[in-house]
Design a protein around this motif. Structure first.
Motif, PDB file in Angstrom:
ATOM      1  N   UNK A 166       0.840  -1.198   0.000  1.00 46.59           N
ATOM      2  CA  UNK A 166       0.000   0.000   0.000  1.00 46.59           C
ATOM      3  C   UNK A 166       0.876   1.250   0.000  1.00 46.59           C
ATOM      4  N   UNK A 167       0.564   2.178  -0.882  1.00 46.98           N
ATOM      5  CA  UNK A 167       1.303   3.434  -0.922  1.00 46.98           C
ATOM      6  C   UNK A 167       0.987   4.249   0.318  1.00 46.98           C
ATOM      7  N   UNK A 168       2.017   4.741   0.985  1.00 44.63           N
ATOM      8  CA  UNK A 168       1.807   5.480   2.224  1.00 44.63           C
ATOM      9  C   UNK A 168       1.098   6.803   1.948  1.00 44.63           C
ATOM     10  N   UNK A 169       0.443   7.320   2.968  1.00 47.36           N
ATOM     11  CA  UNK A 169      -0.241   8.605   2.817  1.00 47.36           C
ATOM     12  C   UNK A 169       0.762   9.707   2.478  1.00 47.36           C
ATOM     13  N   UNK A 170       1.921   9.674   3.145  1.00 43.74           N
ATOM     14  CA  UNK A 170       2.919  10.711   2.891  1.00 43.74           C
ATOM     15  C   UNK A 170       3.369  10.693   1.431  1.00 43.74           C
ATOM     16  N   UNK A 171       3.562   9.510   0.878  1.00 44.86           N
ATOM     17  CA  UNK A 171       3.946   9.414  -0.538  1.00 44.86           C
ATOM     18  C   UNK A 171       2.855   9.980  -1.440  1.00 44.86           C
ATOM     19  N   UNK A 172       1.598   9.732  -1.073  1.00 48.14           N
ATOM     20  CA  UNK A 172       0.490  10.279  -1.864  1.00 48.14           C
ATOM     21  C   UNK A 172       0.436  11.800  -1.746  1.00 48.14           C
ATOM     22  N   UNK A 173       0.718  12.313  -0.553  1.00 47.35           N
ATOM     23  CA  UNK A 173       0.769  13.770  -0.370  1.00 47.35           C
ATOM     24  C   UNK A 173       1.847  14.392  -1.252  1.00 47.35           C
ATOM     25  N   UNK A 174       3.022  13.773  -1.254  1.00 49.77           N
ATOM     26  CA  UNK A 174       4.121  14.297  -2.075  1.00 49.77           C
ATOM     27  C   UNK A 174       3.776  14.213  -3.559  1.00 49.77           C
ATOM     28  N   UNK A 175       3.108  13.143  -3.962  1.00 47.91           N
ATOM     29  CA  UNK A 175       2.736  12.982  -5.369  1.00 47.91           C
ATOM     30  C   UNK A 175       1.733  14.048  -5.796  1.00 47.91           C
ATOM     31  N   UNK A 176       0.751  14.338  -4.947  1.00 48.83           N
ATOM     32  CA  UNK A 176      -0.225  15.373  -5.280  1.00 48.83           C
ATOM     33  C   UNK A 176       0.441  16.742  -5.352  1.00 48.83           C
ATOM     34  N   UNK A 177       1.335  17.015  -4.417  1.00 49.51           N
ATOM     35  CA  UNK A 177       2.076  18.278  -4.447  1.00 49.51           C
ATOM     36  C   UNK A 177       2.879  18.392  -5.745  1.00 49.51           C
ATOM     37  N   UNK A 230      -6.692  10.970  -0.523  1.00 52.55           N
ATOM     38  CA  UNK A 230      -5.527  10.103  -0.682  1.00 52.55           C
ATOM     39  C   UNK A 230      -5.883   8.618  -0.739  1.00 52.55           C
ATOM     40  N   UNK A 231      -7.131   8.323  -1.080  1.00 54.08           N
ATOM     41  CA  UNK A 231      -7.532   6.939  -1.257  1.00 54.08           C
ATOM     42  C   UNK A 231      -8.355   6.417  -0.095  1.00 54.08           C
ATOM     43  N   UNK A 232      -9.142   5.413  -0.369  1.00 48.97           N
ATOM     44  CA  UNK A 232     -10.038   4.854   0.633  1.00 48.97           C
ATOM     45  C   UNK A 232      -9.299   4.232   1.806  1.00 48.97           C
ATOM     46  N   UNK A 233      -8.056   3.813   1.584  1.00 48.68           N
ATOM     47  CA  UNK A 233      -7.310   3.157   2.654  1.00 48.68           C
ATOM     48  C   UNK A 233      -6.724   4.144   3.655  1.00 48.68           C
ATOM     49  N   UNK A 234      -6.810   5.449   3.350  1.00 50.26           N
ATOM     50  CA  UNK A 234      -6.263   6.470   4.251  1.00 50.26           C
ATOM     51  C   UNK A 234      -7.390   7.346   4.793  1.00 50.26           C
ATOM     52  N   UNK A 235      -7.128   7.995   5.904  1.00 47.90           N
ATOM     53  CA  UNK A 235      -8.140   8.859   6.513  1.00 47.90           C
ATOM     54  C   UNK A 235      -8.457  10.027   5.589  1.00 47.90           C
ATOM     55  N   UNK A 236      -9.681  10.514   5.715  1.00 52.83           N
ATOM     56  CA  UNK A 236     -10.114  11.625   4.881  1.00 52.83           C
ATOM     57  C   UNK A 236      -9.543  12.951   5.363  1.00 52.83           C
ATOM     58  N   UNK A 237      -9.700  13.967   4.529  1.00 48.82           N
ATOM     59  CA  UNK A 237      -9.273  15.330   4.858  1.00 48.82           C
ATOM     60  C   UNK A 237     -10.512  16.210   4.958  1.00 48.82           C
ATOM     61  N   UNK A 238     -10.601  16.982   6.038  1.00 50.74           N
ATOM     62  CA  UNK A 238     -11.744  17.875   6.224  1.00 50.74           C
ATOM     63  C   UNK A 238     -11.646  19.054   5.270  1.00 50.74           C
ATOM     64  N   UNK A 239     -12.691  19.250   4.470  1.00 51.02           N
ATOM     65  CA  UNK A 239     -12.761  20.398   3.571  1.00 51.02           C
ATOM     66  C   UNK A 239     -13.577  21.533   4.182  1.00 51.02           C
ATOM     67  N   UNK A 240     -14.404  21.189   5.143  1.00 49.55           N
ATOM     68  CA  UNK A 240     -15.227  22.175   5.817  1.00 49.55           C
ATOM     69  C   UNK A 240     -15.803  21.563   7.078  1.00 49.55           C
ATOM     70  N   UNK A 241     -16.550  22.369   7.824  1.00 50.24           N
ATOM     71  CA  UNK A 241     -17.136  21.871   9.060  1.00 50.24           C
ATOM     72  C   UNK A 241     -18.323  22.727   9.455  1.00 50.24           C
TER      73      UNK A 241
END
Length: 309
Positions: free
Chosen positions: A1-12, A235-246
């Motif tokens: 599984x690709x780590x969340x940090x790797x996905x963050x760097x890829x999106x950046x 960052x994918x279903x296997x990782x926690x979501x990111x809050x866009x609003x509240x």
């Protein structure tokens, strides 16, 4: 599984290579270019147009709080790890010379500065409560405001910035009015985000409290259901979501701290509906791709992008 940090760097990397984001020398600071800003402006317009729209005062503030107001918000007590304050130079020519000498020698020249008694804004709603400090509200008030905010949590994640923009709608009034406002947010927040093609889940949430009592405060906020976040699995279903609003209900916290009462003499309650504008915009690029003209027609139309083509 690709780590969340790797996905963050890829999106950046994708955002930078597409020309939408420019990396700056400090983690958590980024610049954004024209197309990104066009999308962000569309998101901000949608927030402005969403409910509530009646009897809402649109107001803008500087991105700073005076120290007495900042202290009343309770942010220093609960979230010291996120705050930032302003220091300034007030010395004479001799003091300036000494500061320059330290700077040229590679020493810490900031020791020559003194506090300005100004603190960087962490949430736009904090500007609204002082407007009614020490007063009795004959009826509830609702504000729409937005600002550039600061939270000291440097990260490689393009969704988590040190300096970012938020847009909020804030209600101050009776418990019933504040709770009704929060419930509107629970409905219109996800509706807005799903209307632009984002997959959203409402999640009970707590703020990042600091210190020995943090777990107790966080548990209390969760148990009372005071805060819900609109999360996107960027960052994918296997990782926690990111809050866009509240959508948040504050009880009488700000009524107590700012001595605001309602027509019946009781402490005012408050609530707010807020969106991180860069977060929503980055989520759109992560979801629909880096080429805006290829985005779904209905999404471009909602954001007003076709009219700019």
């Amino acid at each position: 599984m690709t780590s969340r940090h790797d996905r963050e760097l890829a999106l950046r990397r994708d955002l930078v290579e597409a020309g939408h984001m420019v990396e700056l020398p400090l983690r958590g600071l980024s610049a954004f270019t024209g197309t990104f800003e066009d999308v962000l402006a569309g998101v901000e317009r949608l927030v402005h147009e969403m409910q509530p729209t009646e009897d809402v005062t649109v107001i803008s503030f500087p991105p700073l709080l005076t120290q007495p107001v900042f202290e009343k918000t309770g942010y220093l007590d609960s979230f010291p790890q996120l705050i930032g304050s302003v220091d300034v130079f007030t010395g004479d020519t001799k003091a300036h010379k000494a500061m320059v000498v330290d700077k040229n020698a590679g020493e810490d020249w900031t020791t020559h500065l003194v506090p300005a008694r100004l603190d960087l804004l962490s949430a736009p709603c904090h500007q609204t409560y002082p407007l009614h400090a020490g007063s009795r509200l004959e009826r509830g008030v609702t504000y729409e405001t937005g600002n550039r905010c600061f939270r000291h949590e440097p990260s490689d994640d393009p969704m988590r910035l040190v300096s970012f923009r938020m847009r909020e709608k804030v209600c101050i009034g009776t418990p019933e009015q504040a709770q009704a406002h929060r419930e509107i947010g629970r409905r219109v927040g996800p509706e807005l985000l799903t209307s632009i093609g984002l997959q959203i889940e409402e999640v009970p949430a707590n703020d990042p409290f600091f210190g020995r009592a943090a777990k107790i405060f966080a548990a209390g906020q969760l148990d009372a259901g005071l805060k819900v976040e609109f999360e996107c699995k960027v960052y994918g279903e296997e990782h926690s979501g990111t809050a866009l609003g509240s959508s948040n209900y504050h009880n009488d916290h700000f009524g107590l701290d700012f001595d605001i009462t309602t027509a019946d003499g009781q402490l005012a309650h408050s609530s707010c509906i807020g969106f991180g504008l860069e977060r929503v915009t980055v989520a759109l690029f992560a979801t629909h791709g880096m080429d805006v003209p290829s985005w779904p027609t209905e999404v471009r139309a909602r954001l007003g992008l076709d009219a700019q083509a």
